[in-house]
Design an enzyme around this catalytic site. Structure first.
Site, mmCIF file in Angstrom:
data_model
loop_
_atom_site.group_PDB
_atom_site.id
_atom_site.type_symbol
_atom_site.label_atom_id
_atom_site.label_comp_id
_atom_site.label_asym_id
_atom_site.label_seq_id
_atom_site.Cartn_x
_atom_site.Cartn_y
_atom_site.Cartn_z
ATOM 1 N N HIS A 102 0.816 -1.219 0.000
ATOM 2 C CA HIS A 102 0.000 0.000 0.000
ATOM 3 C C HIS A 102 0.847 1.265 0.000
ATOM 4 C CE1 HIS A 102 -3.152 -2.856 1.047
ATOM 5 N NE2 HIS A 102 -4.009 -1.951 0.651
ATOM 6 N N GLY A 103 2.082 1.153 0.448
ATOM 7 C CA GLY A 103 2.930 2.337 0.419
ATOM 8 C C GLY A 103 4.055 2.225 1.416
#
Lengths: 498, 81
Positions: free
Chosen positions: A343-344
């Site tokens: 997701h990051g």
């Protein structure tokens, strides 16, 4: 005058940062209408149809990310070639080398854009306590299409499919606009055979496509954007200004918002693809009906969780199999940390993923004893137990999303602090009075979710029986009502940032 | 054909009655009650132990159904006889 209009149109149609061609925007609906028109005109010419889709998809991606569409073409060309080499290779060592090369290529590019600053920061902090971020813009959708292409190469390696001979078909798989920006992360083995099929959609497909698009718009604009802007964002910005009961409702509200936003997006993507004659992978299956965290992950962001299950968890688990339970737990923790990291590059996502890894591990360790207790108490398969399991699972999930959403650990801790030490249940009635539409939408959202799944099939059947004109009219009414409720400009889909 | 021995190992590991479970070459893991991603490794270890063989990771990952698994077991045991 014509010059002025022309300029306006060209600026409307060209790339502008932070302004992708969003499903639900007027411009998209307008362009999609013409695409469908030409698509149906070319229904009998496969080549023209595929070419039209490729060109439109590339334009769609260019509109969202400018020159990065060249990166997308590079991705398709390289992975097509990796697939071809893999198919031609006879020795296992050579296949392995091609797999490693493709992993370095794909994850290298993804890593450069997504994780450079994260690692620069870690190294900087260790060395000097400060760091200068490198100026890198993340190409939108890169996490999604990188995984999509990678699955093609890995599936050939695992002998689950043969490489395609057509670069054109493979390009359409990579570029396909409905799922390029935020999934579903489709598999080439399911998508490629569909490219070769004739365009032959049934009335049922049309009704289902329209229903999914309408549901997606309602979920995204009526529910997600409204409760996000009017309530959730405000609480998460300064949680200390709100009581515990409001903080709790904001966490529940965010859980619903994220679901409505992302599953709404997925519904529209799947619906649009269906109208073009393509069946994409299911991405959500009533996740809040889950009775355990393992069940939740079979229902939430299915295209990502099944990707990691097939290509990360299974290989790890097989390699660690002699460690028995410890091997399973190690594989779970690694897989879920990677889900977070996907997701990051952000500690909050890693904590969120890790938390799910821990949930899953505890679930695994207590599986037998829990079942024994349920059997002894004669609770197994009862409605009461089911309700309890759904309630507990939902709260565990909502708790994890608190970290997913909060800007910092401090914010997350403040929210928890308010919940535990400043709950003030009496504020609940004031909340309903002050935030009536928000409350109604949250209640409606959850109620909608818990309706039996067969209701969707029934409504699609009703829609299917209606003449096309009435269907179009219903679509127009839904779009119109959604626009009425629209609080502000259409908000970007949350998953566009990944 | 799926051998009785393989079927028995799988059913024992999943606490299933052998006579209650239908299995043929095309049966996939998720069609067998209780065979999920978490206990998959236990079943593989039980098979390896019973036959006294060791599979490579990639060989297991390539198995699409129980038929493939039977072939894999056969390929490892024919040399032993």
């Amino acid at each position: 005058m014509f010059d002025l209009d022309f300029q306006k149109i060209s600026s409307l149609l060209s790339f502008s940062p932070n302004d992708p061609l969003m499903f639900g925007s007027g411009l998209f609906l307008f362009l999609f209408f013409f695409l469908l028109l030409f698509y149906r005109l070319f229904a009998n010419s496969k080549n023209a149809r595929i070419l039209l889709l490729i060109v439109f998809s590339l334009y769609f991606y260019y509109k969202a990310s400018g020159l990065f569409f060249l990166l997308l073409i590079l991705n398709a060309a390289a992975n097509f070639q990796f697939g071809k080499w893999m198919g031609d290779a006879t020795e296992q060592s050579k296949k392995r080398m091609i797999l490693v090369l493709s992993l370095i290529f794909n994850l290298g590019i993804l890593g450069y854009f997504k994780y450079t600053n994260f690692f620069v920061e870690i190294v900087g902090n260790i060395q000097s306590g400060s760091f200068d971020p490198v100026d890198i813009i993340l190409p939108i959708g890169i996490s999604f299409y990188t995984f999509k292409s990678l699955s093609y190469v890995i599936d050939i390696y695992l002998e689950m499919m043969k490489p395609t001979k057509s670069f054109r078909d493979f390009s359409l798989f990579v570029f396909f606009f409905p799922n390029i920006l935020a999934g579903p992360i489709d598999r080439a083995s399911k998508f490629l055979p569909q490219v070769q099929q004739d365009y032959n959609i049934t009335r049922r497909d049309i009704a289902m496509g329209l229903m999914l698009i309408m549901m997606g718009l309602v979920k995204k604009i009526m529910i997600a954007d409204y409760i996000g802007l009017n309530f959730v964002d405000r609480v998460f910005e300064v949680p200390l200004r709100f009581t515990g009961v409001e903080n709790l409702l904001a966490v529940y509200g965010y859980t619903l918002q994220l679901y409505a936003d992302f599953s709404g997006y997925s519904d529209i993507a799947i619906g649009i693809a269906l109208l073009l004659g393509f069946k994409l992978m299911e991405n959500f299956n009533y996740p809040f009906k889950a009775k355990s965290i393992a069940d939740f992950w079979r229902r939430w962001h299915i295209s990502l969780s099944s990707w990691l299950l097939d290509y990360v968890f299974r290989p790890l688990q097989i390699n660690f199999r002699n460690w028995r339970v410890a091997g399973n737990i190690a594989s779970l923790i690694i897989t879920f940390t990677l889900i977070g990291l996907w997701h990051g590059a952000n500690w909050a996502f890693i904590v969120w993923g890790l938390l799910h890894g821990v949930y899953m591990s505890i679930g695994l360790l207590t599986r037998k004893s829990k079942n024994n207790i349920f059997n002894k108490l004669k609770l197994a398969d009862t409605k009461l137990l089911g309700f309890g399991q759904i309630f507990i699972t939902f709260n565990l999930v909502a708790f994890s999303f608190l970290f997913f959403r909060a800007d910092s650990f401090e914010t997350a801790l403040n929210i928890l602090n308010q919940m535990f030490f400043f709950f003030k249940p009496e504020v609940f009635s004031q909340f309903i009075a002050g935030y009536t539409p928000t409350f109604i939408l949250i209640a409606f959202g959850f109620l909608f979710h818990f309706l039996p799944g067969s209701l969707l099939d029934k409504s699609v059947s009703v829609l299917e029986g209606m003449p096309l004109v009435v269907q179009a009219l219903i679509l127009a009414v839904v779009i119109w009502s959604v626009v009425q409720v629209q609080y502000a400009d259409l908000q970007p889909f949350i998953y566009f940032q990944f | 054909m799926i051998s009785e021995r393989l079927k028995k190992i799988i059913c024992n590991e999943l606490n299933l009655g052998v006579e209650l479970v239908e299995m043929d070459e095309n049966t996939e893991a998720n069609e067998v009650p209780g065979w999920d991603s978490l206990n998959h490794a236990n079943i593989i270890v039980a098979i390896e132990k019973d036959y006294g063989v060791r599979f490579k990771g990639l060989e297991i990952l390539k198995c699409k159904n129980i038929g493939d698994l039977q072939k894999l077991v056969d390929s490892k045991t024919t040399g032993q006889k």
